[in-house]
Scaffold this motif. Structure first.
Motif, short mmCIF file in Angstrom:
data_model
loop_
_atom_site.label_atom_id
_atom_site.label_comp_id
_atom_site.label_asym_id
_atom_site.label_seq_id
_atom_site.Cartn_x
_atom_site.Cartn_y
_atom_site.Cartn_z
N TYR A 68 0.82 -1.20 0.00
CA TYR A 68 0.00 0.00 0.00
C TYR A 68 0.86 1.26 0.00
CZ TYR A 68 0.93 0.76 5.01
OH TYR A 68 1.54 1.01 6.21
N LEU A 79 -2.30 -1.60 -3.15
CA LEU A 79 -1.77 -1.89 -4.48
C LEU A 79 -1.89 -3.36 -4.85
CD1 LEU A 79 1.49 0.18 -3.97
CD2 LEU A 79 -0.59 0.94 -5.15
N HIS A 100 7.02 1.76 -1.35
CA HIS A 100 5.67 1.55 -0.83
C HIS A 100 5.82 0.76 0.47
CE1 HIS A 100 6.65 -2.10 -3.16
NE2 HIS A 100 5.91 -2.74 -2.26
N PHE A 143 -0.81 -5.92 -11.83
CA PHE A 143 -0.91 -4.46 -11.74
C PHE A 143 -1.62 -3.88 -12.96
CE2 PHE A 143 3.07 -4.35 -8.90
CZ PHE A 143 2.31 -4.29 -7.74
#
Length: 248
Positions: A68, A79, A100, A143
């Motif tokens: 995240y 994420l 991150h 992603f």
């Protein structure tokens, strides 16, 4: 000789790697010999933070974690979700500063593996290096799919797509079957992952229940109409590149 917790840790990562690529017996034994430190963590606990320079990678043995980013106003963007067998910070082997954070969503058991040991492993076993590379490339594919969902799928389609993805990932490592899987995350977690509000997530879940697509209770997701969920979300599992899938 590795302890029972160490053996369980290596069993989980081997199961994960075999789900995405063939694994030689010599490579499996080399993975089993890795030194690990086992830690039991509470829910909502950071494993590694944005800006850290870790000296080890984290293997999820049990429980759920997420990558995240946290903005200055306290807003969180999740994420990715991570389950047993995942090494979510594998990129820290080659990118020294974390861009991150990685934290637990539930109580979790994790194994810390020293970078030096992993680097030595990949030098001595290029097949393992190739599988680790494949794992990071699959991450990139996930992603991309999440980005498509953020930009082009409706909230209903987005949730449906995520549920299909999570079910197949859990099934591939033996943690799901018969269209039933654990889903120990809150509506706030789903909202932070999908770029929606908790109220919007609640409405979508209610609509899915109303259409008899899913049942969601006691931290368990039951997909009642798999083919319909696939159709609604236009889900194509190619991006997961699963080498092996158990029977549904």
């Amino acid at each position: 000789m590795p302890s029972a917790p160490d053996q369980h840790a290596m069993t989980m990562v081997i199961r994960k790697l075999k789900s995405i690529a063939p694994l030689l017996d010599t490579d499996r034994r080399a993975i089993e010999s890795l030194p690990v430190r086992i830690h039991n963590l509470d829910a909502r606990q950071d494993i590694v933070r944005d800006g850290d320079k870790p000296s080890h990678c984290c293997l999820i043995i049990d429980g759920w974690a997420c990558r995240y980013k946290l903005l200055s106003q306290g807003k969180r963007q999740i994420l990715s979700f991570h389950i047993a067998g995942d090494i979510p910070d594998l990129q820290s082997l080659h990118v020294p500063t974390m861009d991150h954070s990685l934290g637990t969503l539930t109580k979790a058991t994790v194994a810390f593996i020293p970078h030096d040991s992993l680097r030595d492993l990949t030098v001595r076993h290029p097949g393992i290096a190739a599988i680790f590379w494949r794992d990071t490339l699959i991450d990139a594919g996930i992603f991309r799919e999440w980005l498509v969902s953020m930009g082009q799928r409706s909230a209903f389609e987005h949730v449906a797509h995520l549920f299909c993805e999570l079910y197949l990932k859990l099934q591939a490592v033996g943690l799901a079957g018969n269209y039933r899987c654990p889903l120990p995350v809150t509506q706030a977690d789903l909202a932070d992952a999908l770029g929606l509000t908790s109220v919007h997530i609640n409405r979508v879940l209610q609509e899915m229940r109303g259409k008899t697509l899913i049942t969601l209770r006691s931290r368990t997701l039951v997909i009642e109409a798999w083919d319909e969920l696939l159709r609604i979300s236009e889900f194509d599992p190619t991006y997961l590149h699963l080498e092996r899938r158990a029977a549904a």
